[in-house]
Every structure is written in C-alpha cells, then in structure tokens.
Scaffold this motif. Structure first.
Motif, short mmCIF file in Angstrom:
data_model
loop_
_atom_site.label_atom_id
_atom_site.label_comp_id
_atom_site.label_asym_id
_atom_site.label_seq_id
_atom_site.Cartn_x
_atom_site.Cartn_y
_atom_site.Cartn_z
N MET A 1 0.89 -1.20 0.03
CA MET A 1 0.00 0.04 -0.07
C MET A 1 0.76 1.44 0.01
N VAL A 2 0.47 2.18 -0.73
CA VAL A 2 1.15 3.63 -0.84
C VAL A 2 0.09 4.48 -0.23
N GLU A 3 0.67 5.37 0.68
CA GLU A 3 -0.23 6.55 1.39
C GLU A 3 0.00 7.81 0.48
N LYS A 4 -1.01 8.36 -0.04
CA LYS A 4 -0.86 9.77 -0.59
C LYS A 4 -1.79 10.49 -0.14
N ARG A 5 -1.58 11.80 -0.37
CA ARG A 5 -2.34 12.77 0.30
C ARG A 5 -3.30 13.11 -0.87
N LEU A 6 -4.66 13.26 -0.47
CA LEU A 6 -5.90 13.70 -1.32
C LEU A 6 -6.06 15.24 -1.31
N GLY A 7 -6.58 15.51 -0.04
CA GLY A 7 -6.59 17.09 0.23
C GLY A 7 -7.66 17.82 -0.59
N ALA A 8 -7.30 18.71 -1.04
CA ALA A 8 -8.28 19.52 -1.64
C ALA A 8 -8.12 19.16 -3.18
N LEU A 9 -7.28 18.08 -3.80
CA LEU A 9 -7.39 17.72 -5.35
C LEU A 9 -8.33 17.60 -6.00
N PRO A 10 -9.36 16.83 -5.43
CA PRO A 10 -10.69 16.29 -6.11
C PRO A 10 -11.40 17.70 -6.21
N VAL A 11 -11.42 18.63 -5.33
CA VAL A 11 -12.35 19.77 -5.23
C VAL A 11 -11.73 20.86 -6.35
N ALA A 12 -10.46 20.75 -6.38
CA ALA A 12 -9.57 21.74 -7.62
C ALA A 12 -9.93 20.92 -8.88
N ALA A 13 -10.04 19.69 -9.11
CA ALA A 13 -10.04 19.12 -10.31
C ALA A 13 -11.48 19.41 -10.69
N GLU A 14 -12.55 19.35 -9.81
CA GLU A 14 -13.84 19.64 -10.25
C GLU A 14 -14.05 20.98 -10.94
N PRO A 54 1.54 25.50 -2.02
CA PRO A 54 2.33 26.47 -2.72
C PRO A 54 3.65 26.84 -2.16
N ALA A 55 4.64 26.91 -2.82
CA ALA A 55 5.91 26.96 -2.58
C ALA A 55 6.60 27.49 -3.96
N PRO A 56 8.04 28.08 -3.81
CA PRO A 56 8.65 28.07 -5.13
C PRO A 56 8.61 27.04 -6.07
N LEU A 57 8.59 27.32 -7.41
CA LEU A 57 8.32 26.56 -8.38
C LEU A 57 9.43 25.46 -8.54
N VAL A 58 9.59 24.49 -7.71
CA VAL A 58 10.76 23.61 -7.93
C VAL A 58 10.16 22.43 -7.29
N ARG A 59 10.58 21.13 -7.97
CA ARG A 59 10.46 19.70 -7.49
C ARG A 59 8.81 19.65 -7.59
N VAL A 60 8.25 20.02 -8.37
CA VAL A 60 6.90 19.83 -8.35
C VAL A 60 6.47 18.11 -8.88
N GLY A 61 7.19 17.60 -9.52
CA GLY A 61 7.17 16.20 -9.74
C GLY A 61 7.28 15.51 -8.42
N ASP A 62 7.95 15.80 -7.26
CA ASP A 62 7.86 15.26 -5.81
C ASP A 62 6.66 15.54 -5.30
N TRP A 63 6.27 16.68 -5.52
CA TRP A 63 4.84 16.93 -5.05
C TRP A 63 3.68 16.02 -5.67
N ALA A 64 3.93 15.58 -6.88
CA ALA A 64 2.83 14.90 -7.58
C ALA A 64 3.07 13.53 -7.03
N ARG A 65 4.02 12.95 -6.83
CA ARG A 65 4.44 11.91 -6.15
C ARG A 65 3.99 11.61 -4.73
N THR A 66 3.93 12.51 -4.17
CA THR A 66 3.40 12.58 -2.56
C THR A 66 1.78 12.79 -2.50
#
Length: 503
Positions: A1-14, A54-66
């Motif tokens: 099992m891999v734990e990931k943060r969901l947070g507001a992503l579904p709301v933002a996507a809608e 929100p943070a300086p535009l670096v390591r967006v890929g790491d954010w997407a994996r988390t």
C-alpha cells in the motif's frame, strides 16, 4: 500500500473541469501532446499545486508523487519535470490575455457571477534574480525596478499584476500581468476595454483607486460609456473646500463596516455625504472641461485617525524641540546656523513645518537660544478638514444617490483581500524563474489558482445559506464565515488522506 495525500485535489479538479482550463489552454496553445502531456494538463497541475502545496516552483514532480495527482488528474508524476513545466509556461506566455479573458468569461457564465460592479487594482511582486534588461524579451512584461514596491523590497526588481474582482463574492474574473515599472494610471483604459469585452452586453460599474483619476482615463471611460467610481487624489482638492463643510449638514449613510457590526452603536464608524461637481482639465487649452459628480465623504474613523496622527506628530516634535531648546548655546549648538539646521531636520521629520513658529534669541552674553510655539490657528484649520475625502463618479444620480455611491466604493476592500490571498495562501512570492516570459506565465497561472480559490470559497458560503457562517473551524466552536484558506486547510486534514494500492 502507498499512502498519498488527497486534500483538496478532487475539489480543485472539479472546479478546473467546470472552468475548462485544460481545454481552453489546449485550444489556444496546441501542441505538447508528443510528451504524453498537453500544455493544458500541465497548467491544471500547476494550478492544483498552488492550491494544495504553494512553494517556489521547484520539485513539482516530488509533490505529484506525494499527492494523489496521478489518481485525480491522470498525470504521471515523472512527466512534471522542470523542462516540461518550462515548455508549458513558454507555450502560454504569448497567449496570457486570451487565456485569462476566456477563462474569466467561462467563470462568469458557468457560476452565474454578477459582473455589474467590478473592482480594479494593481499590485507588485518581488522577483529574485538580476534580470538585466538586455536579456529580457520585450514582447512580454519586463522585470524592472519599481519606485514604490508594495512589499518595500527596494533591493529586488518587480513584476506587477492587475485583477478585477466582482462585487458578488469577490471573484477575480479578470487578471493581467504588467511590467514592473508600469505606471498604474496608464493601465486603466486597457483594463476597462478588456472588462467591457468580457462583460459583453452587460453594463458594469468600474470601481478603482485614485490612479483611475486622470484626464485621459476619465475621457476614455466617458466616451466608452463605462460608469466608474474612484477617490479623488488629495492634491486635487484644496483644504479650503473641506474646511467650509459642516458634517452635521451632510446626509447620514445607512451602512456599517463589517468590523463594527458587533460593536455598540456609539462606537461604530459613521459616514455622512454631500454632493457637488468636480471639473477636470486637460494639458492643452483646447481640451474640453470634464464635469462629473463629486461625493464629499466624512468618516468619523478617518477623522479620529488623523487627529491621533497629528497629536503623535506634535508630541514627537515637542520632545525633539525641548531637547534642542535645552541644548541651544551648548557644545553641539553654539551657533545660530546649527540651531536652524536642526530645526529644519525636526520639522521635516515630524511634518510640522506649517504650524511651527520659532525664532532664535540671544542673551547678554551673545549665547543663542530658541523660542518656539505651535500656531493654534493652523492646527485648528487642519482639524477642520479631518475625516473628509472625495469620490467622483459618472453614475447618474437617478441610479445611485451619494450614499449608494459610497457603499459601492466601500466594496473596494474585496480586491485588497484577494491580493492578500494572492500573496498569502497561494504564495506568489518568492519567484525563482529564469526568463521574464516565464515569470509572466507563472503569475498568470497563480491568478488562475486565485480564481479557483475564490470560487471554492463562494460556493461553500452559498451552500451555508444567508448567514454564510459555520461552526467547528476554530477550537472554541464559534461561528465564522469560512475563507478559502480555512476550507483548503480543512480538506487537507488527516481524514481526507487515503491509501492507494501500489501498481
């Protein structure tokens, strides 16, 4: 099992789906699909990134994996590398105004936003880096020094953004990026034309700050038939005009600031208004005179603030002058010239030049001294204008009386609050991007994030009913109006995290 943060992503996507951000970007900026990810998908991911982490535009890929970006947006995290982000920003940079206008129009129609009154303002953001002029692309907003940066970072260059928010919910339906050194007064007409095109057949009232008030801007607004309201710059009205006014003869305004709603009536700020005409003249003798309605406003809170500021200035000046009086003729102030020089410093620093009366005295030994007092007539004249300021408007009197014009203008606080969100929860700064075209594109992406942020806030408040308040957001369980930041923070609590099977 891999734990990931969901947070507001579904709301933002809608909300992004309803705004059709990806579809609009891909239609305006085709291409990019060869990398298995369209420009529109990248921009949606960047908007979601600003909303959730929100943070300086670096390591967006790491954010997407988390975070559960792949599961919600269908984007493989490895595709969101720095090179792909840069190519997407480069692609949208030439089309920022088209994208902003199209998405704004979509928001108006999709969410039923009332654009009969729009509040316009500009702000600046600091950019880290040298950005020499010769290395910048002149086709895009230039990174440059601004004489009056809003964040007071005189050591950094700036870029500016302008937004127009609706009175209905404070939704930023329009945004645009400007040069760091662009004069605000010169951008009003362009913003007016864009807003008029966005509003379509709808009439709207443009509310702005004093930068709107220039002969050329008022001429353009009157010719276009766009109604406006703005405060008159203080330098354009002499104190004698206000000194001749009597607040008791003015019309009371039936409106209470939100910050005073819970206070006893005697402690609330009150407003009174009068009306006359204001005339603007052009630079050339042949320029016709422009005459518009002028609303003269008296505020008890403004008057109290000005009185307190004056008392503080006088107290500080008195303290400095007492020290100078005691030291006159001593080691540091042996001559008249040194005393006069020090008086000049004190009067300039404490801003008491107009009311201070002084003279250099001399005793039988030739030792200089200082005699001074504050002119009470001058202070009384200053007090007579406390609390007054003026608005001008082209709204016909039959549509809005003086009190209603003031109430319309008081909605200008909505745009200031959105800039607070822009620079706070969405972390527009610091900006670390190499090229000015990418800086402009990134600022526009954050403006799109601000639009989604505000729409989420608006929809939640509307769902709560007329009071627009709820309990449970604070430990003491008091009822509050939920802000966008509260809503996103609540969605990012542990109960919104989920587990996804590893594949």
């Amino acid at each position: 099992m891999v734990e990931k943060r969901l947070g507001a992503l579904p709301v933002a996507a809608e909300f992004l789906r309803r705004l059709d951000v990806a579809g609009i970007v891909d239609e305006v900026c085709p291409g990019g699909a060869s990398s298995h990810l369209t420009h529109g998908q990248v921009i949606e991911a960047l908007v979601a990134n600003r909303l959730t982490s929100p943070a300086p535009l670096v390591r967006v890929g790491d954010w997407a994996r988390t975070w559960a970006v792949e599961e919600v947006f269908g984007i493989t995290p490895d595709l969101l590398n720095d090179d792909r982000l840069a190519r997407a920003l480069d692609a949208i940079a030439p089309k920022l105004e088209v994208i902003a206008g199209t998405v704004g129009a979509r928001a108006i129609s999709e969410f039923g936003i009332d654009v009969s009154r729009l509040h316009w303002d500009m702000t600046s953001m600091s950019v880290h880096g040298a950005f020499p002029a010769e290395d910048q692309d002149e086709r895009y907003p230039l990174i440059a020094c601004n004489g009056h940066p809003k964040d007071r970072r005189l050591d950094l260059k700036q870029v500016q953004a302008g937004i127009a928010v609706s009175a209905n919910g404070g939704i930023p339906v329009y945004s645009r990026v400007f040069d760091g050194a662009a004069a605000e007064v010169s951008q009003v007409v362009g913003a007016m034309k864009d807003l008029r095109a966005m509003a379509g057949t709808h009439e709207f009232l443009m509310v702005a700050d004093s930068k709107l008030v220039s002969y050329s801007n008022i001429t353009a607004l009157l010719q276009a038939g766009v109604e406006f309201t703005a405060p008159v710059p203080a330098a354009q009205i002499k104190d004698d005009v206000y000194a001749a006014l009597d607040p008791e003869q003015a019309e009371p305004v039936d409106w209470v600031p939100g910050r005073d709603e819970g206070k006893p009536e005697a402690e609330r700020e009150t407003y009174r208004v009068l009306e006359d005409l204001h005339t603007l003249t052009g630079r050339r003798k042949s320029d016709p005179l422009l005459t518009v309605r002028r609303i003269l406003v008296h505020s008890t809170a403004v008057a109290a603030g000005q009185q307190a500021a004056r008392a503080k200035r006088l107290a500080k000046a008195t303290e400095d002058l007492d020290k100078l009086t005691a030291a006159a003729g001593g080691r540091h102030y042996k001559t008249r010239e040194k005393i006069v020089a020090r008086i000049g410093v004190v009067t300039a620093k404490r801003r008491v030049t107009s009311c201070l009366r002084w003279q250099i005295t001399q005793d039988e030994h030739g030792t200089p001294g200082l005699a001074r007092h504050f002119d009470q007539n001058v202070l009384k004249a200053e007090a007579a204008v406390d609390g007054w300021y003026a608005l001008i408007t082209s709204v016909p009197a039959q549509k809005a009386g003086p009190a209603q014009v003031l109430i319309h203008y008081k909605g200008q606080g909505a745009v200031e609050r959105r800039y607070h969100d822009f620079k706070g929860p969405l972390a527009v700064a610091p900006v670390f991007v190499q090229h000015n075209r990418r800086v402009a594109a990134l600022i526009q992406v954050i403006c799109l994030a601000l639009l989604v942020f505000c729409l989420i806030e608006r929809q939640v408040r509307r769902a709560l009913g007329p009071e627009q308040t709820t309990a449970g957001l604070y430990p003491d369980n008091r009822r509050v109006r939920p802000t966008g930041r509260m809503i996103l923070d609540l969605l990012d609590t542990d109960i919104t995290q989920t587990r996804w099977p590893q594949t």
